[in-house]
Design an enzyme around this catalytic site. Structure first.
Site, PDB file in Angstrom:
ATOM      1  CB  SER A 190      33.914  75.285 -15.966  1.00  0.00           C
ATOM      2  OG  SER A 190      34.630  76.555 -15.865  1.00  0.00           O
ATOM      3  CE1 TYR A 204      29.659  77.923 -14.815  1.00  0.00           C
ATOM      4  CE2 TYR A 204      31.977  78.588 -14.154  1.00  0.00           C
ATOM      5  CZ  TYR A 204      30.841  78.081 -15.214  1.00  0.00           C
ATOM      6  OH  TYR A 204      31.570  77.712 -16.190  1.00  0.00           O
TER       7      TYR A 204
END
Length: 697
Positions: free
Chosen positions: A576, A589
């Site tokens: 990501s 995250y």
């Protein structure tokens, strides 16, 4: 006794009501599909059917007789109307005037296009004269196991006469072609009451004046052979069992160990895909006394031989004292010996104009007490090759039970395998796609990015195993991709990437289905949003378990397979933008994604010496089709950025002012998974429409 499948009678599936409204050509298609629906009648792609039909000539306007016959490379079970060649019968008969004799029969194939009716682009097959010159309206040529068992027996002529009398004739071995067509014509004229003929070492021809008569004759003759074998073939199959068949779970375990090692040893020039078969017919053969001598004889029917090579490789494995490690240690020498034997066969049999030697590796690997492994350029071909060898096993079972089985003579086998016409057909085949023969496993395969990635890889010829924890979504993705690319190219496994045992089990299942692994796309994910003081330990651990531990577990299994294959490998992590650029309210995250990226760098270092590449794709804000962007995560991120239109927010904040879609991520993954990036490892590709914070430095 014949096995249950071979011993049961064929059903007459003809439906008068269904056939009544059909044209003659449509009835040919109907008959063909019925015959091809049962592998006891003919194998995939084998045999052909024809009908002589009165048509209106598009030029002269008058009525002409036209031969409709299965075109080159077709399969009677799945053929459609456009799969038939159409040729003027008067022109086919005129070819007899230019035929220069058996030494020149191959040149007759070049004349067939001159006989084409109505500009039909479907190429006519080498078997066209065999149908054209039989003086009956409808002709079937099938490869039934029960008939080939007669045809491949040492005394096949006597057996044919004994079973069928004058109803069915017999012709000696002759390679399919123009001369055999003339032989059939001569036989029919000399035996006007015969309803068919057995071709030595080859198969069955039957005929009739109507489509129904031809079909029912074919079924009747095959059933008569099956019934005869049921009475006469009572000896233990293949000399009886002398080795035990391992229990099913143990057979699978042995196959899982052997598959990737064999694949690595035979994939130097092109990657192969495997297929495992431990059906009862196979087990009867690989536990038998006569396994080794019968396997050495090879197959008899040309169609069987073309798919399975001169002979199989019998793997040195003793099910009474199973030691897979000992077998694994001996595989390199066994495979090298097979290659040397094949090369010697080529040198013995080659002609002055023979094509260059092809892949010298075996197609069929027989493991005593375990089953059969077949390898080919793709899964469908590997599976079909296995089916052909099962046909060959059934033939050997029948022939050796009532007579002496006779394989195709070596020179005849070579002349078919390296037939110039067969070589020309191979040269006309399209160039393999970029990922042909490659096997990929995609975690999170049922989600937006995962499914788009699987689609992209499959579009380039890869076989894909979809792994996901969501069984409903997984089944839907499997069905969708299987419908698009064919069921042979996709498998699915339910996998929780945080469960060590389930991960190992999923990869083992993948090995058994396809034989190995080339590409791992680690994509399973989740997303969470919470301020640090609101982040629970459970939420923190969940991110770490899925996005870091999960990626470690699947990578470890992939590396184990890659190292067994000794043929390199390719890992692509879907990380990501947040792994490089921090975001507010997503510490768990972002941290897990950063760890994931660093894990990829570590693995790139570990794998480089064995040509195992590891790279990363960093998406950002891929909302469409994504399961992680449903529910709370989307609401939480929208609240964090104070927007009602999150997709517009992400698009507008990007440098390129573009939305990012699953297909965009899939394209980057495909690049890294393919040889286009063969000299890249440890790299990161950002697919985020431009974000200065995530520039790599």
């Amino acid at each position: 006794m014949l096995n249950k499948q071979q011993g049961s009678r064929l059903a007459n599936l003809w439906d008068d009501a269904k056939a009544a409204g059909m044209s003659e050509a449509e009835r040919l298609l109907y008959r063909s599909n019925l015959l091809g629906s049962d592998k006891r009648i003919t194998n995939y792609g084998g045999g052909n059917t024809s009908a002589k039909v009165i048509e209106k000539d598009p030029l002269g306007g008058g009525e002409v007789e036209v031969l409709w016959v299965k075109g080159s490379g077709g399969d009677v079970g799945t053929i459609k109307m456009d799969g038939f060649s159409t040729l003027y019968m008067d022109k086919l008969n005129a070819l007899k005037n230019v035929y220069r004799g058996v030494e020149f029969e191959d040149e007759m194939v070049g004349y067939l296009p001159h006989c084409t009716f109505n500009l039909n682009p479907r190429a006519a097959s080498i078997d066209t004269p065999l149908h054209a010159y039989v003086p009956r309206k409808h002709v079937d040529h099938m490869h039934p196991d029960a008939i080939i068992a007669i045809a491949a027996s040492k005394n096949s002529r006597e057996l044919t006469q004994k079973i069928f009398g004058d109803d069915i004739g017999w012709l000696p071995w002759k390679r399919p072609g123009y001369e055999l067509g003339l032989w059939l014509e001569k036989f029919c004229k000399e035996n006007p009451n015969a309803r068919g003929a057995v071709l030595e070492s080859h198969g069955l021809f039957t005929w009739g004046d109507t489509a129904k008569e031809a079909y029912e004759t074919t079924i009747e003759i095959i059933n008569k052979a099956i019934a005869w074998f049921e009475v006469e073939n009572t000896a233990p199959a293949f000399g009886g069992a002398v080795k035990p068949a391992l229990p099913a779970a143990e057979r699978r375990a042995v196959a899982q160990k052997l598959l990737p090692v064999i694949r690595g040893l035979i994939s130097a020039d092109e990657r192969k895909v495997g297929h495992f078969d431990d059906s009862q017919a196979v087990l009867d053969f690989v536990t038998s006394k006569d396994l080794v001598p019968l396997a050495a004889l090879g197959t008899s029917c040309p169609d069987h031989f073309l798919r399975t090579k001169i002979r199989p490789l019998v793997v040195d494995f003793d099910p009474a004292n199973p030691d897979a490690d000992k077998t694994l240690a001996g595989l390199p020498d066994a495979i090298a010996a097979y290659r040397a034997d094949y090369s010697a066969y080529y040198e013995r049999c080659k002609r002055d104009n023979s094509p260059a030697i092809r892949d010298p590796n075996a197609v069929v690997y027989l493991i005593p007490g375990v089953g059969m492994i077949t390898f080919a350029k793709d899964k469908a071909t590997a599976r079909i090759s296995g089916e052909f060898y099962v046909n060959a096993i059934n033939v050997m079972r029948g022939a050796s039970g009532v007579s002496t089985y006779v394989g195709l003579p070596e020179q005849e086998a070579f002349d078919i395998e390296y037939w110039l016409l067969e070589e020309a057909k191979l040269q006309r085949m399209p160039k393999p796609k970029m990922l042909a023969g490659k096997i990929a496993l995609v975690t999170g395969g049922a989600g937006g990015i995962g499914k788009a990635t699987a689609n992209r890889l499959m579009s380039e010829g890869a076989c894909v195993v979809l792994a996901d924890i969501d069984e409903t979504a997984l089944a839907a993705a499997h069905a969708e991709l299987g419908g698009r690319y064919g069921k042979d190219f996709v498998r699915s496994v339910v996998m929780n990437v945080t469960d060590e045992a389930k991960v190992a089990e999923g990869f083992s299942d993948a090995l058994l289905e396809f034989g190995g692994l080339d590409i791992l796309v680690s994509n399973a994910g989740l997303a969470s949003s919470a301020a640090i003081e609101d982040t629970s330990l459970a939420l923190w651990n969940k991110n770490i378990e899925i996005l870091t531990t999960g990626y470690f577990l699947v990578s470890r299994e992939a590396f184990r397979i890659f190292r067994k294959q000794k043929a390199g490998g390719n890992v692509v992590f879907v990380a990501s933008k947040n792994g490089l650029a921090a975001s507010p309210g997503a510490s768990a995250y972002c941290t897990a994604k950063a760890a994931e990226i660093h894990l990829a760098r570590c693995l790139a270092l570990e794998g480089a010496s064995e040509q195992i590449r590891v790279n990363v794709v960093n998406p950002d804000a891929v909302l469409r089709g994504s399961k992680i962007w449903t529910g709370e995560w989307k609401e939480q991120r929208a609240a964090t950025y104070k927007t009602d239109d999150l997709e517009a927010h992400y698009r507008d904040r990007s440098m390129l002012k573009l939305s990012v879609f699953p297909e965009d991520i899939a394209e980057a993954i495909y690049f890294l998974a393919s040889d286009m990036s063969a000299k890249s490892t440890g790299n990161i590709i950002n697919v985020d429409a431009g974000n200065a914070q995530s520039f790599t430095r």
